[in-house]
Design a protein around this motif. Structure first.
Motif, mmCIF file in Angstrom:
data_model
loop_
_atom_site.group_PDB
_atom_site.id
_atom_site.type_symbol
_atom_site.label_atom_id
_atom_site.label_comp_id
_atom_site.label_asym_id
_atom_site.label_seq_id
_atom_site.Cartn_x
_atom_site.Cartn_y
_atom_site.Cartn_z
ATOM 1 N N ARG A 82 0.837 -1.209 0.000
ATOM 2 C CA ARG A 82 0.000 0.000 0.000
ATOM 3 C C ARG A 82 0.869 1.256 0.000
ATOM 4 O O ARG A 82 0.609 2.192 -0.738
ATOM 5 N N ARG A 83 1.921 1.255 0.811
ATOM 6 C CA ARG A 83 2.811 2.428 0.866
ATOM 7 C C ARG A 83 3.399 2.725 -0.509
ATOM 8 O O ARG A 83 3.445 3.860 -0.953
ATOM 9 N N ARG A 84 3.814 1.661 -1.162
ATOM 10 C CA ARG A 84 4.421 1.799 -2.485
ATOM 11 C C ARG A 84 3.412 2.339 -3.506
ATOM 12 O O ARG A 84 3.718 3.250 -4.286
ATOM 13 N N ALA A 85 2.212 1.801 -3.467
ATOM 14 C CA ALA A 85 1.171 2.244 -4.407
ATOM 15 C C ALA A 85 0.793 3.705 -4.143
ATOM 16 O O ALA A 85 0.592 4.485 -5.075
ATOM 17 N N ARG A 86 0.720 4.055 -2.871
ATOM 18 C CA ARG A 86 0.364 5.442 -2.533
ATOM 19 C C ARG A 86 1.484 6.414 -2.910
ATOM 20 O O ARG A 86 1.223 7.571 -3.230
ATOM 21 N N ARG A 87 2.728 5.929 -2.853
ATOM 22 C CA ARG A 87 3.844 6.804 -3.282
ATOM 23 C C ARG A 87 3.721 7.136 -4.769
ATOM 24 O O ARG A 87 3.956 8.265 -5.191
ATOM 25 N N PHE A 88 3.339 6.139 -5.551
ATOM 26 C CA PHE A 88 3.146 6.372 -6.986
ATOM 27 C C PHE A 88 2.025 7.399 -7.202
ATOM 28 O O PHE A 88 2.159 8.327 -8.006
ATOM 29 N N ALA A 89 0.943 7.230 -6.444
ATOM 30 C CA ALA A 89 -0.192 8.158 -6.564
ATOM 31 C C ALA A 89 0.245 9.582 -6.246
ATOM 32 O O ALA A 89 -0.168 10.534 -6.921
ATOM 33 N N ALA A 90 1.107 9.723 -5.250
ATOM 34 C CA ALA A 90 1.575 11.059 -4.868
ATOM 35 C C ALA A 90 2.379 11.700 -5.997
ATOM 36 O O ALA A 90 2.293 12.914 -6.227
ATOM 37 N N GLN A 91 3.158 10.866 -6.693
ATOM 38 C CA GLN A 91 3.913 11.371 -7.846
ATOM 39 C C GLN A 91 2.968 11.910 -8.928
ATOM 40 O O GLN A 91 3.206 12.969 -9.510
ATOM 41 N N LEU A 92 1.910 11.144 -9.169
ATOM 42 C CA LEU A 92 0.923 11.574 -10.169
ATOM 43 C C LEU A 92 0.314 12.917 -9.793
ATOM 44 O O LEU A 92 0.224 13.823 -10.612
ATOM 45 N N GLN A 93 -0.105 13.010 -8.527
ATOM 46 C CA GLN A 93 -0.759 14.254 -8.069
ATOM 47 C C GLN A 93 0.181 15.435 -8.242
ATOM 48 O O GLN A 93 -0.226 16.527 -8.637
ATOM 49 N N ARG A 94 1.453 15.199 -7.926
ATOM 50 C CA ARG A 94 2.417 16.289 -7.951
ATOM 51 C C ARG A 94 2.689 16.761 -9.383
ATOM 52 O O ARG A 94 2.616 17.953 -9.668
ATOM 53 N N HIS A 95 2.949 15.822 -10.265
ATOM 54 C CA HIS A 95 3.384 16.208 -11.610
ATOM 55 C C HIS A 95 2.236 16.619 -12.529
ATOM 56 O O HIS A 95 2.446 17.344 -13.492
ATOM 57 N N PHE A 96 1.035 16.143 -12.224
ATOM 58 C CA PHE A 96 -0.104 16.520 -13.074
ATOM 59 C C PHE A 96 -1.017 17.534 -12.371
ATOM 60 O O PHE A 96 -2.204 17.618 -12.688
ATOM 61 N N ALA A 97 -0.465 18.287 -11.424
ATOM 62 C CA ALA A 97 -1.248 19.327 -10.736
ATOM 63 C C ALA A 97 -1.801 20.300 -11.774
ATOM 64 O O ALA A 97 -1.117 20.628 -12.759
ATOM 65 N N LEU A 98 -3.043 20.740 -11.565
ATOM 66 C CA LEU A 98 -3.695 21.589 -12.565
ATOM 67 C C LEU A 98 -3.166 23.018 -12.520
ATOM 68 O O LEU A 98 -3.030 23.603 -11.446
ATOM 69 N N GLY A 99 -2.900 23.571 -13.684
ATOM 70 C CA GLY A 99 -2.368 24.925 -13.789
ATOM 71 C C GLY A 99 -3.452 25.989 -13.625
ATOM 72 O O GLY A 99 -4.644 25.724 -13.805
ATOM 73 N N GLU A 100 -3.019 27.182 -13.282
ATOM 74 C CA GLU A 100 -3.919 28.316 -13.034
ATOM 75 C C GLU A 100 -4.774 28.666 -14.253
ATOM 76 O O GLU A 100 -5.904 29.127 -14.119
ATOM 77 N N ALA A 101 -4.218 28.458 -15.451
ATOM 78 C CA ALA A 101 -4.936 28.870 -16.672
ATOM 79 C C ALA A 101 -6.308 28.209 -16.767
ATOM 80 O O ALA A 101 -7.243 28.787 -17.324
ATOM 81 N N LEU A 102 -6.439 27.014 -16.174
ATOM 82 C CA LEU A 102 -7.694 26.282 -16.281
ATOM 83 C C LEU A 102 -8.798 26.920 -15.439
ATOM 84 O O LEU A 102 -9.970 26.648 -15.636
ATOM 85 N N HIS A 103 -8.387 27.759 -14.490
ATOM 86 C CA HIS A 103 -9.382 28.407 -13.625
ATOM 87 C C HIS A 103 -10.107 29.535 -14.355
ATOM 88 O O HIS A 103 -11.125 30.019 -13.895
ATOM 89 N N ALA A 104 -9.549 29.968 -15.465
ATOM 90 C CA ALA A 104 -10.098 31.144 -16.147
ATOM 91 C C ALA A 104 -10.784 30.777 -17.463
ATOM 92 O O ALA A 104 -11.057 31.649 -18.283
ATOM 93 N N LEU A 105 -11.098 29.500 -17.675
ATOM 94 C CA LEU A 105 -11.674 29.094 -18.960
ATOM 95 C C LEU A 105 -13.124 29.550 -19.111
ATOM 96 O O LEU A 105 -13.550 29.967 -20.179
ATOM 97 N N ALA A 106 -13.897 29.455 -18.024
ATOM 98 C CA ALA A 106 -15.328 29.783 -18.110
ATOM 99 C C ALA A 106 -15.511 31.283 -18.281
ATOM 100 O O ALA A 106 -14.824 32.080 -17.639
#
Lengths: 435, 84
Positions: A325-349
């Protein structure tokens, strides 16, 4: 009285990898297990049955094991409320109840869909949405599809769409080239993921994958005709028949919230807080997989297994699972970090972009009110049948309304089903609040 | 009704549609060239999430209103109405 009454030692809500793994673990100790899921077949989203390409092998194997172990499945069924340790369900078109000893929440995730001009046009779906629709027979052959948004799901969706005969014109990832490169550079620590990435890359070798690229608007009158994209700061219009656009996943926590499980936040979105045994803040309620924070299929399988053992009082059987589980969650944390959403997406609407698709509430209507309850009461934003599952998550991501609660029914329930519950009505539910 | 193996015949807004067995009603509506519902301000809407959470693909199926058609497998002889 309810038309159908079920009794079990362990009830599992959700038949995706987490739920199926929990059911297998619980059943291995001789528990009577009942799995509930709204879909017509088990597998959840990641293992969804594909009309033309069948059921993924691991899902088939697990389902067979569960059948042998005598695990019962209540499909096309949805938990709408609870009272004590009784769950109230819409099962098909009927009322049903489950009395459980322990409960495992494996309610999975939904896509994060953000509003942009034109996103309500027919022809625009989520990325995972397009994948799910392809697998259930949506006509896509020879359609020109643009895939956009964020995360590895874009690649998986593109590969599925391609297998169904679409022409994928391009994949547009909002994360920067540097972020995606950093993520890829760390993949060697997860050889299974690396292999998976290589397979997807092979399947999509001639499809352009553009980082630092996002959707600006969908164009069309009654249906989608083209997509305007920003690619490395340049605006480009691409003619297409379908836009598959998703910005990652958010945990389905509505049932946990109504039960009273403590939640915690990862960024803008809540997930269920669990201990090392996947136990929630409620003694007999466990949670596993995406409901505990977006983690993918590996987290789901291992957490489901831990939850299934613990729910039957066999926490000692979980030995090696904790390291996995620790190993799988570490991978998930990498995903969250590197694919964090950029500010530009907040201004689309734009001001006239609809945010709440159920009630057709535009962005401009929300501006006059405090986020949350006031905006909801004054505009009906979030008061339609999806109960804020789409607009509530979008607004939370955009920094607007952090949802301040969720009331039963957990899904809209027809009056005839509600009537079927008789005197044993779910907690907090009066006929007046039912849609 | 024909009984071609692996093919399901149903009607969407009165129009006969044939889909592969295992298709959802949402897919059948798309095969018929239609969209699912009219929004409260009269916009045409079609399936969005494909997994039963967004409620955009609602239609009337065999007389039952407000069905999420992406959750519903198409079956022989079904009657689907997409508006009102």
């Amino acid at each position: 009285m309810a038309e159908r009454m079920h009794h079990c030692d362990v009830a599992v809500v959700g038949a995706g990898p987490a739920g199926l793994a929990a059911a297998r673990a619980a059943a291995s100790h001789g528990a009577r297990v009942l799995v509930v899921d709204p879909q017509a077949a088990p597998g959840g989203q990641v293992w969804r049955q594909d009309l033309r390409h069948g059921v993924p092998a691991p899902a088939r194997a697990l389902s067979t094991q569960l059948q042998r172990a005598g695990v019962a499945m209540l499909l096309q069924s949805e938990v709408v409320g609870h009272s004590g340790s009784r769950l109230f369900l819409r099962s098909g078109q009927e009322a049903a109840c489950i009395d459980y000893g322990a409960l495992v929440l494996a309610t999975g995730a939904r896509e994060l869909l953000l509003p942009f001009p034109g996103w309500t046009l027919p022809g625009v779906t989520g990325a995972g949405g397009a994948q799910a629709l392809a697998k259930q027979g949506w006509p896509l052959r020879d359609r020109r599809v643009v895939v956009a948004g964020s995360g590895p799901l874009l690649l998986a969706a593109a590969a599925t769409l391609r297998r169904h005969g679409t022409r994928v014109l391009g994949i547009h990832e909002q994360a920067s080239r540097q972020a995606v490169a950093a993520f890829a550079a760390g993949l060697w620590r997860w050889p299974g993921k690396l292999a998976q990435a290589a397979v997807l890359r092979g399947a999509l070798w001639n499809v352009p994958y553009r980082t630092g690229s996002h959707v600006l608007r969908a164009l069309g009158d009654r249906t989608l005709r083209a997509v305007e994209l920003r690619i490395d700061g340049r605006d480009v219009t691409v003619d297409c028949d379908h836009l598959a656009c998703g910005f990652g996943l958010v945990p389905n926590i509505e049932l946990a919230r109504v039960l009273g499980c403590e939640l915690e936040f990862a960024g803008a979105h809540a997930h269920v807080r669990v201990d090392q045994w996947q136990g929630t803040s409620l003694a007999t309620v466990f949670a596993a997989g995406e409901a505990c924070g977006i983690g993918g299929v590996d987290c789901a399988l291992v957490e489901g297994a831990i939850a299934g053992h613990a729910a039957t009082g066999n926490g000692n059987a979980t030995g090696r699972l904790h390291a996995r589980r620790r190993r799988a969650r570490r991978f998930a944390a990498q995903l969250q970090r590197h694919f964090a959403l950029g500010e530009a997406l907040h201004a689309l609407a734009e001001p006239d972009t609809i945010v709440c698709r159920c009630e057709d509430v535009p962005m401009s209507a929300l501006a006059a009110y405090a986020p949350g309850r006031e905006a909801k009461l004054m505009t009906r934003c979030g008061m339609g049948p999806c109960q804020g599952r789409i607009c509530g998550s979008a607004l939370a991501e955009l920094g607007g309304a952090v949802r301040d609660g969720f009331r039963p029914p957990i899904f809209p329930v027809p009056l005839e089903v509600l009537a079927g519950f008789g005197d044993a009505r779910p907690a907090g539910q009066t006929p007046g609040v039912v849609k | 009704m024909s009984a071609t193996p692996g093919v399901i015949q149903l009607r969407v807004d009165g129009r006969q549609v044939a889909v592969a067995a295992g298709s959802s009603v949402a897919a059948a509506i798309a095969h018929a060239g239609g969209t699912a519902r009219d929004s409260v301000s009269g916009q045409r809407r079609a399936a969005l999430c494909g997994m039963g959470v967004c409620f955009e693909c609602r239609a009337t199926v065999d007389g039952r209103a407000q069905q999420r058609t992406c959750l519903l497998p198409a079956s022989e002889g079904m009657e689907v109405r997409t508006r009102g």
